[in-house]
Design an enzyme around this catalytic site. Structure first.
Site, mmCIF file in Angstrom:
data_model
loop_
_atom_site.group_PDB
_atom_site.id
_atom_site.type_symbol
_atom_site.label_atom_id
_atom_site.label_comp_id
_atom_site.label_asym_id
_atom_site.label_seq_id
_atom_site.Cartn_x
_atom_site.Cartn_y
_atom_site.Cartn_z
ATOM 1 N N THR A 281 1.268 -1.510 0.413
ATOM 2 C CA THR A 281 -0.032 0.261 -0.060
ATOM 3 C C THR A 281 1.145 1.304 0.199
ATOM 4 O O THR A 281 2.635 1.222 -0.081
ATOM 5 C CB THR A 281 -0.658 0.316 1.703
ATOM 6 O OG1 THR A 281 0.178 0.261 2.401
ATOM 7 C CG2 THR A 281 -1.380 -0.992 1.780
ATOM 8 N N ASP A 282 0.365 2.459 -0.364
ATOM 9 C CA ASP A 282 0.853 3.555 -0.248
ATOM 10 C C ASP A 282 0.740 4.102 1.102
ATOM 11 O O ASP A 282 0.210 3.056 2.527
ATOM 12 C CB ASP A 282 0.394 4.700 -0.217
ATOM 13 C CG ASP A 282 1.239 6.151 -1.343
ATOM 14 O OD1 ASP A 282 2.061 6.572 0.157
ATOM 15 O OD2 ASP A 282 1.148 6.864 -2.148
#
Length: 562
Positions: A281-282
């Site tokens: 994920t960011d």
């Protein structure tokens, strides 16, 4: 199904055995811990030991700091972690993305302006070798977004521009250099930033391209990066309604970020594009993630729907609990937990971390720090600045400037960033050493209703604007803000027909949008000392302008080019 012996892992039988044996030996808590890559602020030895022993994290990231401090902290973490860690850094623009004394090579757009793919390779080489010197093995770079919306406040100079082939060639060159340094890359921000004018830090932004448009642009980029062997891809808090509708077979009813989308992560990235590596994920404290659904559900669902690693936390203890409870409730399935953890372990094996752990070489000794801002990297960065600084226009034939013609300069700095003092002092000192008399414009005490055109012209021979508006998260716009009242005052460029005006941007390349009346405009793309020195040399005519703009600095508007 993970293909250990294929791109990007290419594991040996022995490495595959390490992955399988390690997974088989892990407790539930250790498996769940591997999913997390928190941002770490402390360098206290006991706190670091507690972090790896109690939370069993799979990776971590430090923000920029002194090289030796980072090296020692990474060593404590690696020495006390049962399974070697992925140690990350935002190595987008040089070694200073990790060690503050590292080389500020240049923003990606400066690199693109050189037109030389070798410079992108050098960017990767400098960034990853200097990061590795302090113990980093995972680069959150390169950025392979297309800068297609000049209003976007977070992409611009972080990208290689808006030309598809340039982004592909330069992204691949960075990956090639990173591989040579045993550093994993994380190409970002899937499914692609730069279309929307909004920042995913502040909301779930949207890539609004059709499936066909995306396939021909961002899709091609990701195909090329996957083929080039990037070990990881960073999923963004960016929605893509076209592909949601394609896979669901119905009109999109809500905006969901890629970080939570099975359609985008599993069907598009895994199945259609064939990515076999790790998906992270960011940063999950970003509003683009947090506002999509309740966090208790989102934490485990991000892994269930296709991410393998969970980046950063609002609260580590709570997120660990949400992940565990989500697993126990069935939000996160046993199958996806196993697949995610094994991909994390396979990434570590591909980086030879288990072997390095046995050898005690996960973090190099202090002598490795000698590479930080070394002579070769210094030379490369100077060359990049020289080749990248771009003359956008000089329709008044002002250049070159000289103390004989333009001795009295009014120097105006635009922006409100911590680097302002350094940038202003650097320009002022360099100009004064060349024989110019420099007056720095002060925002306090506007000359409203008191000054006159005649008086202004008697005091100055040149107005020199420097825009130090850096690309930074959590800003809705990246524009010029004038300190003026009803057009009065000497900050706004009202005087372009009275005294010559010159504009240099060392950040956002689109400032002609707000200053179209300025007829001499230069883009430096970043505020490194290398760029500032190159700008001064070129303004004085000692060096020619060599850069070619990787984007349209005229924003498609005719008045900006005049």
């Amino acid at each position: 199904m993970i293909k250990y012996k294929e791109n990007p892992f290419y594991l040996t039988d022995e490495q595959v055995k390490w992955v399988e044996d390690t997974y088989a030996s892990m407790t539930k808590e250790e498996k769940i811990g591997q999913l997390f890559c928190p941002i770490v602020f402390t360098k206290d030895e006991q706190e670091l030991k507690d972090l790896v022993n109690n939370s069993h994290i799979g990776g971590m990231l430090y923000r920029e700091g002194p090289g030796e401090e980072l090296r020692q902290a990474h060593k404590v973490l690696q020495d006390n972690s049962k399974i070697p860690l992925l140690t990350a850094s935002n190595l987008e623009y040089g070694g200073n993305g990790s060690a503050v004394e590292g080389t500020y090579f240049g923003r990606e757009m400066l690199v693109a302006a050189t037109g030389d793919t070798e410079k992108a390779y050098q960017l990767g080489k400098v960034s990853c070798s200097e990061g590795a010197a302090v113990g980093v093995n995972w680069s959150f770079a390169p950025v392979v977004d297309l800068d297609r919306n000049y209003h976007n406040p977070i992409t611009n100079v972080r990208t290689f521009g808006d030309d598809l082939q340039t982004v592909i060639d330069m992204g691949k060159a960075y990956i090639r250099a990173a591989k040579e340094e045993d550093v994993a890359t994380s190409v970002k921000h899937f499914p692609g930033d730069g279309v929307d004018e909004r920042d995913q830090h502040l909301l779930t932004s949207v890539n609004s391209l059709s499936c066909e448009e995306w396939d021909a642009s961002y899709g091609r980029i990701y195909e090329e990066m996957i083929e080039a062997g990037t070990l990881t891809v960073m999923a963004a808090h960016i929605a893509m309604p076209a592909y949601e509708e394609k896979y669901d077979g119905k009109k999109c009813e809500r905006i969901i970020p890629a970080t939570l989308s099975k359609n985008l992560l599993t069907h598009l990235l895994r199945e259609k594009l064939g990515f076999n590596g790790l998906i992270t994920t960011d940063a999950t404290p970003m509003v683009g993630f947090c506002s999509a659904m309740d966090r208790e559900t989102a934490v485990p669902l991000s892994i269930e729907n296709g991410c393998d690693m969970f980046l950063f936390n609002r609260n580590m203890e709570e997120d660990f609990r949400f992940m565990t409870e989500g697993y126990e409730k069935g939000i996160l399935s046993e199958e996806r937990l196993e697949e995610a953890v094994k991909r994390i372990l396979a990434t570590k094996a591909a980086l030879h971390l288990p072997e390095k752990q046995k050898e005690g070489t996960l973090v190099p000794d202090a002598s490795a720090l000698e590479i930080l801002n070394c002579e070769k990297h210094d030379t490369w960065a100077k060359e990049c600045a020289d080749q990248g600084v771009t003359l956008v226009k000089d329709t008044q034939n002002l250049l070159p400037i000289s103390p004989e013609k333009h001795r009295r300069i009014l120097l105006e700095l635009m922006g409100d960033f911590p680097s302002n003092e350094r940038v202003l002092a650097s320009f002022k000192d360099r100009l004064e050493k060349e024989g110019f008399e420099v007056t720095v414009y002060q925002n306090e005490g506007f000359e409203v209703m008191e000054d006159s055109v005649t008086n202004f012209k008697s005091k100055y021979d040149l107005v020199f604007y420097v825009a130090n508006i850096e690309t930074a998260s959590n800003k809705t716009v990246s524009r010029l803000n004038w300190h003026t009242m009803f057009g009065l005052g000497n900050n706004m460029p009202w005087m372009v027909h009275e005294v010559p005006a010159l504009f240099v941007s060392v950040g956002n390349p689109y400032h002609l949008l707000d200053a179209p009346m300025v007829r001499t405009f230069v883009n430096g793309y970043c505020n490194s000392e290398y760029v500032i020195e190159a700008v001064i040399d070129k303004l004085l005519g000692r060096s020619e302008f060599k850069g070619n703009s990787p984007i349209d600095p005229f924003c498609g508007k005719i008045d900006l080019a005049l």
